[in-house]
Design a protein around this motif. Sequence first.
Motif, PDB file in Angstrom:
ATOM      1  N   GLU A 312     -96.790 -20.309 -23.061  1.00 39.19           N
ATOM      2  CA  GLU A 312     -97.032 -20.494 -24.500  1.00 39.19           C
ATOM      3  C   GLU A 312     -96.761 -19.189 -25.246  1.00 39.19           C
ATOM      4  O   GLU A 312     -97.163 -18.107 -24.803  1.00 39.19           O
ATOM      5  CB  GLU A 312     -98.472 -20.938 -24.767  1.00 39.19           C
ATOM      6  N   ILE A 313     -96.089 -19.295 -26.391  1.00 37.81           N
ATOM      7  CA  ILE A 313     -95.777 -18.111 -27.209  1.00 37.81           C
ATOM      8  C   ILE A 313     -96.986 -17.754 -28.072  1.00 37.81           C
ATOM      9  O   ILE A 313     -97.506 -18.617 -28.790  1.00 37.81           O
ATOM     10  CB  ILE A 313     -94.545 -18.393 -28.101  1.00 37.81           C
ATOM     11  N   TRP A 314     -97.431 -16.504 -27.957  1.00 39.34           N
ATOM     12  CA  TRP A 314     -98.512 -15.976 -28.802  1.00 39.34           C
ATOM     13  C   TRP A 314     -97.923 -14.901 -29.705  1.00 39.34           C
ATOM     14  O   TRP A 314     -97.106 -14.096 -29.248  1.00 39.34           O
ATOM     15  CB  TRP A 314     -99.616 -15.331 -27.949  1.00 39.34           C
ATOM     16  N   LEU A 315     -98.364 -14.887 -30.958  1.00 43.35           N
ATOM     17  CA  LEU A 315     -97.805 -13.939 -31.916  1.00 43.35           C
ATOM     18  C   LEU A 315     -98.891 -13.250 -32.726  1.00 43.35           C
ATOM     19  O   LEU A 315     -99.941 -13.834 -32.981  1.00 43.35           O
ATOM     20  CB  LEU A 315     -96.892 -14.686 -32.899  1.00 43.35           C
ATOM     21  N   ARG A 316     -98.629 -12.022 -33.112  1.00 45.98           N
ATOM     22  CA  ARG A 316     -99.484 -11.353 -34.091  1.00 45.98           C
ATOM     23  C   ARG A 316     -98.689 -10.261 -34.801  1.00 45.98           C
ATOM     24  O   ARG A 316     -97.589  -9.911 -34.384  1.00 45.98           O
ATOM     25  CB  ARG A 316    -100.752 -10.802 -33.435  1.00 45.98           C
ATOM     26  N   GLY A 317     -99.271  -9.736 -35.878  1.00 49.32           N
ATOM     27  CA  GLY A 317     -98.634  -8.619 -36.577  1.00 49.32           C
ATOM     28  C   GLY A 317     -98.222  -8.967 -37.996  1.00 49.32           C
ATOM     29  O   GLY A 317     -98.747  -9.909 -38.598  1.00 49.32           O
ATOM     30  N   SER A 318     -97.279  -8.192 -38.524  1.00 46.17           N
ATOM     31  CA  SER A 318     -96.867  -8.292 -39.928  1.00 46.17           C
ATOM     32  C   SER A 318     -96.520  -9.716 -40.327  1.00 46.17           C
ATOM     33  O   SER A 318     -95.840 -10.419 -39.585  1.00 46.17           O
ATOM     34  CB  SER A 318     -95.612  -7.457 -40.168  1.00 46.17           C
ATOM     35  N   GLY A 319     -96.946 -10.075 -41.496  1.00 46.02           N
ATOM     36  CA  GLY A 319     -96.600 -11.383 -42.035  1.00 46.02           C
ATOM     37  C   GLY A 319     -97.621 -12.461 -41.696  1.00 46.02           C
ATOM     38  O   GLY A 319     -97.608 -13.541 -42.283  1.00 46.02           O
ATOM     39  N   GLN A 320     -98.514 -12.143 -40.750  1.00 47.72           N
ATOM     40  CA  GLN A 320     -99.468 -13.174 -40.342  1.00 47.72           C
ATOM     41  C   GLN A 320    -100.318 -13.621 -41.538  1.00 47.72           C
ATOM     42  O   GLN A 320    -100.773 -12.801 -42.339  1.00 47.72           O
ATOM     43  CB  GLN A 320    -100.372 -12.641 -39.234  1.00 47.72           C
ATOM     44  N   ALA A 321    -100.492 -14.944 -41.650  1.00 50.49           N
ATOM     45  CA  ALA A 321    -101.278 -15.496 -42.751  1.00 50.49           C
ATOM     46  C   ALA A 321    -102.750 -15.136 -42.573  1.00 50.49           C
ATOM     47  O   ALA A 321    -103.191 -14.746 -41.490  1.00 50.49           O
ATOM     48  CB  ALA A 321    -101.105 -17.007 -42.791  1.00 50.49           C
ATOM     49  N   SER A 322    -103.532 -15.292 -43.666  1.00 49.76           N
ATOM     50  CA  SER A 322    -104.955 -14.955 -43.615  1.00 49.76           C
ATOM     51  C   SER A 322    -105.773 -16.015 -42.881  1.00 49.76           C
ATOM     52  O   SER A 322    -106.848 -15.717 -42.384  1.00 49.76           O
ATOM     53  CB  SER A 322    -105.500 -14.825 -45.035  1.00 49.76           C
ATOM     54  N   GLY A 323    -105.293 -17.255 -42.889  1.00 52.73           N
ATOM     55  CA  GLY A 323    -106.016 -18.354 -42.246  1.00 52.73           C
ATOM     56  C   GLY A 323    -105.685 -19.663 -42.934  1.00 52.73           C
ATOM     57  O   GLY A 323    -104.729 -19.730 -43.706  1.00 52.73           O
ATOM     58  N   TYR A 324    -106.471 -20.689 -42.624  1.00 58.07           N
ATOM     59  CA  TYR A 324    -106.314 -21.991 -43.288  1.00 58.07           C
ATOM     60  C   TYR A 324    -107.413 -22.128 -44.338  1.00 58.07           C
ATOM     61  O   TYR A 324    -108.575 -21.837 -44.064  1.00 58.07           O
ATOM     62  CB  TYR A 324    -106.456 -23.143 -42.277  1.00 58.07           C
ATOM     63  N   TRP A 325    -107.037 -22.604 -45.527  1.00 60.98           N
ATOM     64  CA  TRP A 325    -108.034 -22.805 -46.589  1.00 60.98           C
ATOM     65  C   TRP A 325    -108.765 -24.122 -46.352  1.00 60.98           C
ATOM     66  O   TRP A 325    -108.133 -25.153 -46.102  1.00 60.98           O
ATOM     67  CB  TRP A 325    -107.359 -22.835 -47.967  1.00 60.98           C
ATOM     68  N   ARG A 326    -110.067 -24.077 -46.421  1.00 61.78           N
ATOM     69  CA  ARG A 326    -110.845 -25.308 -46.311  1.00 61.78           C
ATOM     70  C   ARG A 326    -112.185 -25.117 -47.003  1.00 61.78           C
ATOM     71  O   ARG A 326    -112.945 -24.228 -46.645  1.00 61.78           O
ATOM     72  CB  ARG A 326    -111.067 -25.657 -44.830  1.00 61.78           C
TER      73      ARG A 326
END
Length: 461
Positions: A312-326
């Motif tokens: 599975e591909i895991w990613l982090r770093g620049s451009g990452q969104a803040s989260g999901y709005w709910r």
Amino acid sequence: GSQAFSDWPWQYWATERPDATAIIRGQQAVSWRQLIGEVNSVSAGFYRSGVRCGDGVALRGKNSPEFLVAYLAVLQLGARVLPLNPQLPVSLQAQLFPLLNIDFVWCTQNTEWPADIVSLSYQTTFNDAVIANAIASWPSEQGVTMTLTSGSSGLPKAVVHRVEAHLANACGLLQMMQFDAQDRWLLSLPLFHVSGQGVLWRWLLKGATLVQRDMHPLADALSGCTHASLVPTQLWRLLEHSSDGLALKQVLLGGAAIPVELTDRAARQGISCWCGYGMTEMASTVCAKRANQTSGVGIPLPGREMRIVDQEIWLRGSGQASGYWRNGKIQPFTDVDSWFHTRDRGEWRDGELHIFGRMDNLFFSGGEGIQPEDIERVLVNHPQVDQVFVVPVDDIEFGQRPVAVIDTGVELDLAQLSGWLQGRIAKFQIPDAFYLLPAELKNGGIKISRLAVREWVRKNH
Ligand code: 4YB
């Protein structure tokens, strides 16, 4: 990133280079000065209607000059902008509005809204006094975008990006791909999708020219453009129907598997391609490369980190969104170490990332694992196939069997496809049936919902 800007980027360019062409609408050039005139008026109008910092504003529509101006206007008010596909079912929208804390809506067509939603109008006649109050300071903490992304089940999720995340994304890609102030990028994908917003923020980062045109036919829309973002299907169609006379320097491809045959054919017709791998949660492109003879998607852009854990591909770093709005909160989508687990299966091979498909798409047939994308990758190279989805159907003997649904712009004899596949993939992978993609599954977005294809097959097989 945003350090370069002392103000909202469109305001910044209007100060730095007021008379340079910001946008070409159809054939008409619009300067940065004219553009901020429109944005300031529209934001003043929205302000008079009550829009304040942190409020939620939905913009529903296809790309248009007004849509783009409204998007910038909402941001500079420090409000949250939710761009919506006009084909989003109204019932789904009614479910989403309370969860996403939407207070205002602007739409290019007349639509019925829930009673507590204020409908905004688009006015370009307000004066400066109102405007001065209305502009939020840069960089804004509240001014964010919310972009819907649909998973394999449930309601779409609203991915929250701060403006800085969009700019960081643009910055990362443009360290690899050349795009300068004198270049012109066609707004070739919808602003309600991250790929359309990606075009916007690259344009804003460089103070270049954005081209806004009717997208049909694509060859005409591309006239005079140096850059475009396309999904593979769009490029197949373009190459089928036209070839020469394009000023295009570069095309950025993404959103789905990119066949080497496609980029090769484009190169023969004078278009040089970049392959991108991106997703909403990372504000579009994460990995990229100039198209070559391998089917990989290149390496992570500067500032991005990648791990592959059990494929599975895991990613982090620049451009990452803040989260999901709910419900007024931002829910994180990463693990404690900030890794986003993408659910994409991939492998690092010969110095680049290769994508196999979505983990959620895997199914079993008589004990054999079938990754639908393995079959799609082969079928899409059939000369008459532009796009294909392989989905499982229940089967008494095997548990599940694959069925293929094909999108084509030309005549195609479905009966020969099974024979064509023999020797190209394993026997157990050859679909039991082939259907043409019905028009009703085309939703105006950049992607067709696999879930909808599966549902359609379940009813029609
Ligand atoms: C892929 C894939 C690939 C995504 N191979 N699966 O600016 C750009 O990067 C751009 C340019 C042209 C066209 C599209 C884009 C995008 O942004 C695409 C971003 C996107 O598709 N976001 S999404 O949230 O709707 O879907 C993300 C998923 O799409 C990924 O998780 C992958 O499963 C798939 N995908 N690029 C194979 N090159």
